[in-house]
Scaffold this active site. Structure first.
Site, mmCIF file in Angstrom:
data_model
loop_
_atom_site.group_PDB
_atom_site.id
_atom_site.type_symbol
_atom_site.label_atom_id
_atom_site.label_comp_id
_atom_site.label_asym_id
_atom_site.label_seq_id
_atom_site.Cartn_x
_atom_site.Cartn_y
_atom_site.Cartn_z
ATOM 1 C CB CYS A 266 -0.939 -0.010 1.195
ATOM 2 S SG CYS A 266 -2.146 -1.337 1.112
HETATM 3 N N1 LIG Z 1 -2.660 -6.554 1.178
HETATM 4 C C1 LIG Z 1 -3.250 -5.590 1.817
HETATM 5 O O1 LIG Z 1 -3.024 -5.401 2.992
HETATM 6 C C2 LIG Z 1 -4.208 -4.660 1.131
HETATM 7 C C3 LIG Z 1 -4.936 -3.764 1.923
HETATM 8 C C4 LIG Z 1 -5.797 -2.891 1.316
HETATM 9 C C5 LIG Z 1 -5.947 -2.909 -0.071
HETATM 10 N N2 LIG Z 1 -5.248 -3.804 -0.831
HETATM 11 C C6 LIG Z 1 -5.444 -3.769 -2.272
HETATM 12 O O2 LIG Z 1 -6.116 -4.958 -2.691
HETATM 13 C C7 LIG Z 1 -5.686 -5.290 -4.000
HETATM 14 C C8 LIG Z 1 -5.181 -6.727 -3.981
HETATM 15 O O3 LIG Z 1 -4.032 -6.799 -3.145
HETATM 16 P P1 LIG Z 1 -3.599 -8.125 -2.420
HETATM 17 O O4 LIG Z 1 -2.704 -7.717 -1.317
HETATM 18 O O5 LIG Z 1 -4.796 -8.980 -2.123
HETATM 19 O O6 LIG Z 1 -2.737 -8.807 -3.590
HETATM 20 P P2 LIG Z 1 -2.260 -10.331 -3.673
HETATM 21 O O7 LIG Z 1 -1.111 -10.323 -4.615
HETATM 22 O O8 LIG Z 1 -2.107 -10.909 -2.312
HETATM 23 O O9 LIG Z 1 -3.493 -11.076 -4.356
HETATM 24 C C9 LIG Z 1 -3.975 -10.753 -5.614
HETATM 25 C C10 LIG Z 1 -4.336 -12.035 -6.330
HETATM 26 O O10 LIG Z 1 -4.941 -11.686 -7.567
HETATM 27 C C11 LIG Z 1 -4.587 -12.681 -8.498
HETATM 28 N N3 LIG Z 1 -4.841 -12.235 -9.867
HETATM 29 C C12 LIG Z 1 -3.991 -11.650 -10.747
HETATM 30 N N4 LIG Z 1 -4.618 -11.442 -11.925
HETATM 31 C C13 LIG Z 1 -5.892 -11.885 -11.782
HETATM 32 C C14 LIG Z 1 -7.015 -11.935 -12.637
HETATM 33 N N5 LIG Z 1 -6.971 -11.471 -13.885
HETATM 34 N N6 LIG Z 1 -8.153 -12.473 -12.156
HETATM 35 C C15 LIG Z 1 -8.229 -12.939 -10.908
HETATM 36 N N7 LIG Z 1 -7.195 -12.919 -10.046
HETATM 37 C C16 LIG Z 1 -6.034 -12.386 -10.472
HETATM 38 C C17 LIG Z 1 -3.134 -12.950 -8.197
HETATM 39 O O11 LIG Z 1 -2.726 -14.205 -8.708
HETATM 40 C C18 LIG Z 1 -3.132 -12.912 -6.664
HETATM 41 O O12 LIG Z 1 -3.306 -14.197 -6.105
HETATM 42 C C19 LIG Z 1 -4.611 -4.274 -4.387
HETATM 43 O O13 LIG Z 1 -5.210 -3.233 -5.135
HETATM 44 C C20 LIG Z 1 -4.150 -3.738 -3.057
HETATM 45 O O14 LIG Z 1 -3.643 -2.433 -3.167
HETATM 46 C C21 LIG Z 1 -4.389 -4.690 -0.237
#
Ligand SMILES: NC(=O)c1ccc[n+]([C@@H]2O[C@H](COP(=O)([O-])OP(=O)(O)OC[C@H]3O[C@@H](n4cnc5c(N)ncnc54)[C@H](O)[C@@H]3O)[C@@H](O)[C@H]2O)c1
Length: 424
Positions: A266
């Protein structure tokens, strides 16, 4: 009125830190959930009940699988027939610019299986305008349906805080929005069925900006104390005491602490989505973000400089020196090392010729850290190192043992005190 979970099915695009917890919660309240992720390795682990997300235990995952209402899959066809689709895919930077290719790809898949009356919500963090300008046209193009008329569309920012044991998905208020009133009402009804409190805003842009305000606020304030820490040290003043004292003010102050820089998915990324958008649309630089990036990005280098100076005072050069790093994750009690400043510190020390050992019981032993030797935190490791650098203050480190065996400790987290300790 909220949808009846027993009769509704959900697709969650992306089974990561954000997508897996919401999938588990939806199964818990009775929805049938398809967790789509193109990462075959992740899907295999999920199918075998092996969680890779620290806030979701393998027991919780196994219980969800046992209901028969949770299907992790990498087969697009399994997305057929959903009532609600959530998009929780990565939104990284590529060469410093927002990379929305994952969102676009996920929206394309959702669009292919979109039916009239269904509801789609983007949760990935992104710049204001993404839902209306990028996601809506992709969904409409793939499905031939109209957003806000034939199907509902909205944005609801993710507020997951991995490792936070006080606040979770259910009791953290969820900000919701829609492209029009009927979409807002559908989005709000869905989230009301899985969280305790929803907070509606009038448009998707406001909801998208909400998340960026939250993260930019943190990013800027961390940079502020980091910059203060650097000059306080030059002035011979203990920044940590000053922060403790300022924190006794019961109003108008919020505690932030210095450290070796910012990491995770983030803080180092999200504010740049906003500054990119502002620059492109309004034509002005978002100076706070640029300055905060500058200060926070400099911190790993500053940590190394402090170590060089401390060793210099002891007549030691960094070349050939054994340094033990404590913590590789970007925050305490988490195993997440993405964008972690600790990795930058390790790389920099290696490039200066130090022999770097690194202990972090929470970060996956396979996590790529070029050149640094992953070790356990033992008395022998501490004694063999000329310097120990505390980079991530995990609770499970044995700090007493470190203090009584280390020659010298550089503490970048304000956790330790002692004659052999120097704080940032
Ligand atoms: N990790 C956190 O603490 C957090 C907190 C708030 C917001 N976010 C936001 O949430 C979003 C996701 O982050 P995350 O931490 O879960 O990422 P992550 O990498 O843990 O998970 C994302 C998943 O999406 C999958 N993916 C990629 N392309 C895809 C597609 N076309 N269709 C379906 N799945 C697909 C990936 O393989 C991966 O497993 C980001 O925008 C991030 O900024 C994350």
């Amino acid at each position: 009125m909220s949808p009846d979970p027993a009769r509704s099915s959900l697709v969650v695009m992306g089974q990561g830190y954000a997508g897996l917890p919401v999938s588990m919660r939806a199964v818990e309240v009775g929805y049938t959930v398809v967790g789509f992720d193109p990462d075959t390795r992740r899907v295999k682990r999920l199918l075998s009940g092996d969680s890779y997300v620290e806030d979701i235990s393998s027991e919780v995952l196994s219980a969800a699988l046992a209901t028969g209402r949770y299907l992790p899959t990498d087969r697009e066809e399994d997305c057929e027939g959903f009532d609600v689709a959530l998009i929780t895919v990565p939104t990284p930077l590529s060469e410093g610019l927002p990379d929305l290719s994952y969102v676009e790809e996920a929206a394309r898949t959702v669009g292919r299986y979109l039916r009239s009356g269904a509801c789609v919500v983007l949760e990935s963090t992104t710049y204001p305008g993404t839902t209306v300008e990028l996601v809506a046209p992709v969904l409409e193009g793939e499905s031939g349906l109209s957003a806000g008329t034939d199907f509902h569309l909205g944005y609801s920012p993710e507020r997951i805080d991995p490792g936070n044991t006080r606040w979770g998905l259910v009791d953290t208020p969820k900000v919701v929005s829609g492209v029009n009133d009927t979409s807002l009402s559908a989005v709000q009804s869905f989230y009301a069925s899985i969280v305790e409190e929803t907070v509606a805003v009038s448009g998707t842009g406001e909801a998208e900006l909400t998340k960026l305000i939250e993260n930019t606020f943190r990013h800027v304030n961390v940079a502020l104390v980091n910059e203060m820490a650097m000059f306080a040290s030059d002035l011979g003043i203990d920044i940590w005491q000053a922060i403790d004292a300022a924190s006794t003010k019961p109003f108008g102050f919020m505690r932030f602490e210095p450290g070796p820089g910012v990491g995770g998915h983030c803080l180092p990324i999200d504010p740049s989505y906003l500054s990119w958008r502002v620059k492109r649309r309004v034509g002005t630089p978002f100076r706070f973000v640029e300055l905060a990036n500058d200060v926070n990005d400099h911190m790993p280098e500053y940590v190394v400089r402090r170590l060089v100076l401390a060793m210099n005072q002891r007549g030691k050069a960094l070349r050939g020196l054994r340094v033990l790093l404590l913590g590789l994750a970007y925050k305490p009690n988490s195993g997440d090392a993405r964008e972690s400043p600790a990795i930058v510190v390790a790389d920099r020390l290696l490039s200066l010729g130090a022999e770097v050992h690194a202990a972090d019981p929470l970060v996956d032993p396979e996590y790529p850290i070029s050149g640094a030797l992953r070790v356990q935190l033992t008395r022998e490791e501490v004694r063999a190192a000329s310097a120990v650098v505390l980079l991530t203050a995990h609770d499970r480190f044995d700090y007493e043992m470190v203090l009584s065996n280390a020659d010298f400790v550089l503490d970048t987290r304000g956790r330790l005190e002692g004659r052999n300790v120097e704080r940032l």
